[in-house]
Design a protein around this motif. Structure first.
Motif, short mmCIF file in Angstrom:
data_model
loop_
_atom_site.label_atom_id
_atom_site.label_comp_id
_atom_site.label_asym_id
_atom_site.label_seq_id
_atom_site.Cartn_x
_atom_site.Cartn_y
_atom_site.Cartn_z
N GLN A 121 0.85 -1.18 0.00
CA GLN A 121 0.00 0.00 0.00
C GLN A 121 0.89 1.24 0.00
O GLN A 121 1.96 1.25 0.62
CB GLN A 121 -0.88 0.01 1.25
CG GLN A 121 -2.07 0.94 1.20
CD GLN A 121 -3.25 0.33 0.45
OE1 GLN A 121 -3.22 -0.86 0.12
NE2 GLN A 121 -4.25 1.12 0.16
N GLN B 63 -6.32 -5.24 -0.47
CA GLN B 63 -7.26 -4.25 0.06
C GLN B 63 -8.30 -4.93 0.95
O GLN B 63 -8.64 -4.44 2.03
CB GLN B 63 -7.96 -3.52 -1.09
CG GLN B 63 -7.04 -2.87 -2.10
CD GLN B 63 -6.09 -1.90 -1.46
OE1 GLN B 63 -6.49 -1.04 -0.68
NE2 GLN B 63 -4.81 -2.04 -1.77
N VAL C 80 -7.50 -3.15 4.64
CA VAL C 80 -8.20 -1.91 4.93
C VAL C 80 -9.14 -2.10 6.12
O VAL C 80 -9.71 -3.18 6.31
CB VAL C 80 -8.98 -1.39 3.71
CG1 VAL C 80 -8.04 -1.09 2.57
CG2 VAL C 80 -10.05 -2.39 3.28
#
Length: 670
Positions: free
Chosen positions: A354, A481, A485
């Motif tokens: 990321q 993700q 996240v």
């Protein structure tokens, strides 16, 4: 000094950039002095030009495509439209100065940019420090850019020694002659000509028309953009807009036409272009290698990969200015127009990570690779995307890297988080805040009024190097993700629907939740939306949105020409609570008929009232124009009022108290 320098520039065939930085009024006065000193055309891009100069708004600069000017002023003291800057630079002929007016140099990155209103999805201008500092680095690094700051004397940067430039005399260059001979011998096939701006692509297309014994037709994104090709065709070419040309091909045989020439083909929707090329024996597609129309390399990789066969051509030598032109170099570097060389395969491990906006922008080489990869995969990528990537709020990125080389790129953007009142207003058709593409669409068109209240990230771009595709890299980027996240309810994506593309998103865990009923102008496809839930609220939204799509599909597919099976176990013999909500939104608020189509069809099945306007359109398949004539109405607005009134009548007749409750909820939320 200025006249002598301009003469040397003309002899060398180059254009140069002079940056005038300071308070707005000071910059205007210096530009006014320079324009009075040097004779030229001097179009002024911006507001309040000095007397005697013609002003052109940045949004109207495309009028200069295919034209040439000597010298120009670009006023960026309040707003920097980089697309307009790129277009303007391409319109300047050899020997020209481009004056760029900017705010005070050391303060510029801390000042708001009015152009950000076009791309930041905000209601107020924002500061754009990352791009401005990047631009300043590129300008400072170029030895032939002159920076004149308020409080300092004008000192022109030295001009490097170059050979004298020979201005084209109208005859084909050696490169053009070689390609022209090759094309004139063609018996059939598709040729794709890519080149940087100013290399004579359109000129070559026009020369082909003028020299070919065959009839030739020209199309392009606009007649103005194809003026150069038409001029060199010496009146022998017939121009038709792409959609009009396709309609003509469907009606009549075009077998007698020898050549179809498509100017700036990357600016035409791919599906439309694919249909066009199938009608002609010989096709020449021209497109810019990299620029404001999109990426020529991306066009080759993306669009041309779907052609049965094509031959690639290129032009390298500039025609309108000399090789190593100063202005072209600095614009290319500033807007990352320089494409990267072919990637050399290695067998090292791929890492996925990321990276946030500040970190990406602080690493120029990684930023350049990331943006080049996105441009190659999405050939409509423009300088506006670069500005958004670098400075718009709520941007998130992920990289796949091999030996420090960027081989995969993922770009996501924040959506949602609206309060209940605003979300209700979006659902009712009364509010349209900027941004939140999928979240708002699920409320405004899908009927899930609470969708904008949830927090999500929308995938706006994803790309993998061609040599490494189909190896699971894109799925790894998305899986990261999904795993890492926090605080999100779902991921979303909006894309032009094709079966292979939908299979990819489905393999990543996404569920289809909406398909638009109109073909999108840029992709030529129906817009589809899908979500991947990350929380209980996201899962509830996925279930509600997909069930509604499946339940309405039997009617939607009459308007959406895609082969898709969406089985539904919904009961159409009675109205569900979501139907009541949808119908109340149509009858008592401003929800569109297309968004309420399934609920309206179910209402017609169970209502005993005649409802002539609704039945005429939805059951007898009459167009709105036909309905207006048959019902003796005055126009579209009157017809819509009739539809809404009939729905209100039908709901009252079915259950008056329930109708009253839903009407109160609809009005209260608005």
């Amino acid at each position: 000094m200025l006249q002598a320098m301009q003469q040397r520039m003309q002899q060398q065939g180059i254009r140069r950039l002079l940056v005038i930085s300071g308070e707005s009024e000071w910059c205007r006065k210096q530009a006014q002095w320079l324009t009075a000193t040097l004779p030229g055309d001097w179009p002024w891009i911006g507001v309040r030009p000095p007397p005697g100069l013609s002003a052109l708004a940045s949004g109207a600069v495309r009028q200069l495509l295919g034209q040439e000017r000597l010298h120009a002023v670009f006023d960026a003291t309040q707003a920097l439209d980089v697309e307009a800057l790129a277009v303007l630079s391409g319109a300047l002929r050899a020997g020209s100065w481009l004056l760029l007016l900017t705010p005070p140099w050391r303060q510029w990155h801390r000042l708001t940019d009015d152009d950000s209103l076009r791309w930041s999805d905000g209601s107020q201008p924002i500061t754009t420090p990352h791009f401005i500092q990047h631009l300043q680095r590129q300008l400072a690094a170029d030895d032939e850019v002159t920076l004149w700051q308020q409080g300092e004397a004008l000192v022109l940067a030295p001009l490097a020694e170059r050979a004298s430039w020979r201005q084209p005399d109208g005859s084909p260059s050696t490169e053009q002659q070689a390609l022209l001979r090759q094309l004139l011998k063609a018996t059939s096939g598709i040729w794709v000509l890519t080149a940087a701006r100013g290399r004579g692509k359109s000129t070559l297309a026009g020369m082909l028309v003028a020299n070919s014994p065959l009839s030739c037709w020209i199309t392009g994104p606009s007649r103005a953009a194809s003026e150069v090709a038409c001029e060199w065709a010496q009146g022998r070419a017939q121009f038709l807009a792409p959609d009009a040309l396709l309609a003509h091909c469907r009606r009549q045989d075009v077998g007698q036409v020898g050549w179809l020439l498509v100017d700036e083909a990357a600016a035409i929707p791919g599906p439309l272009l694919q249909q066009l090329v199938s009608y002609f024996p010989r096709v020449l597609l021209t497109t810019t290698v990299q620029g404001y129309e999109g990426s020529g390399r991306g066009f080759l990789l993306k669009f041309c990969a779907g052609l049965p066969a094509f031959r690639s051509l290129s032009l390298q030598q500039p025609m309108r200015w000399a090789q190593d032109d100063s202005l072209e170099r600095v614009i290319n570097n500033a807007l990352l127009f320089n494409e990267l060389p072919e990637w050399q395969a290695t067998k090292q491990e791929i890492s996925v990570s990321q990276v946030e906006q500040r970190e990406l922008c602080a690493d120029p080489q990684r930023l350049r690779c990331f943006y080049a990869l996105l441009s190659s995969a999405h050939y409509r990528t423009s300088p506006l995307d670069l500005r958004r990537l670098m400075d718009a709020p709520g941007m998130h990125f992920a990289l796949a890297q091999m030996a420090q080389e960027v081989v995969g790129a993922l770009w996501l953007v924040d959506e949602g988080g609206l309060n209940a009142e605003l979300a209700h207003g979006v659902w009712a058709g009364r509010r349209r805040p900027r941004g939140n593409l999928v979240a708002q669409s699920l409320a405004a068109h899908g009927g899930q009024w609470w969708a904008p209240m949830l927090h999500s990230w929308r995938i706006t771009r994803i790309a993998v190097l061609p040599a490494l595709r189909r190896k699971g890299i894109a799925r790894r980027l998305i899986a990261q993700q999904r795993q890492q996240v926090q605080g999100l309810d779902f991921l979303s994506v909006s894309f032009g629907y094709t079966e292979p593309l939908w299979r990819f998103w489905q393999s990543c865990g996404f569920e289809l939740v909406r398909i638009g009923s109109k073909l999108e102008s840029r992709s030529g496809c129906y817009i589809a939306m899908a979500i991947l839930p990350l929380s209980k609220q996201g899962e509830a939204l996925r279930q509600a949105a997909h069930q509604r799509l499946a339940r309405d599909w039997q009617w939607l597919q009459q308007r959406i020409n895609v082969q898709l099976v969406l089985p539904s176990d919904g009961d159409d013999s009675q109205l569900a609570q979501e139907d009541w909500r949808e119908l109340a939104g149509f009858a008592f608020a401003h929800r569109p008929l297309a968004a309420s189509l399934g609920a309206l069809q179910r209402l017609l099945r169970i209502s005993r009232l005649p409802l002539p306007a609704l039945r005429l359109h939805l059951q007898r398949q009459q167009t709105p124009a036909q309905c207006i004539i048959q019902l003796g109405l005055s126009g579209q607005k009157t017809l819509l009022r009739h539809w809404r009134h009939e729905v209100a009548e039908a709901l009252t007749q079915i259950e008056a108290q329930h109708c009253h409750q839903w009407r109160a909820w609809t009005i209260r939320c608005c």
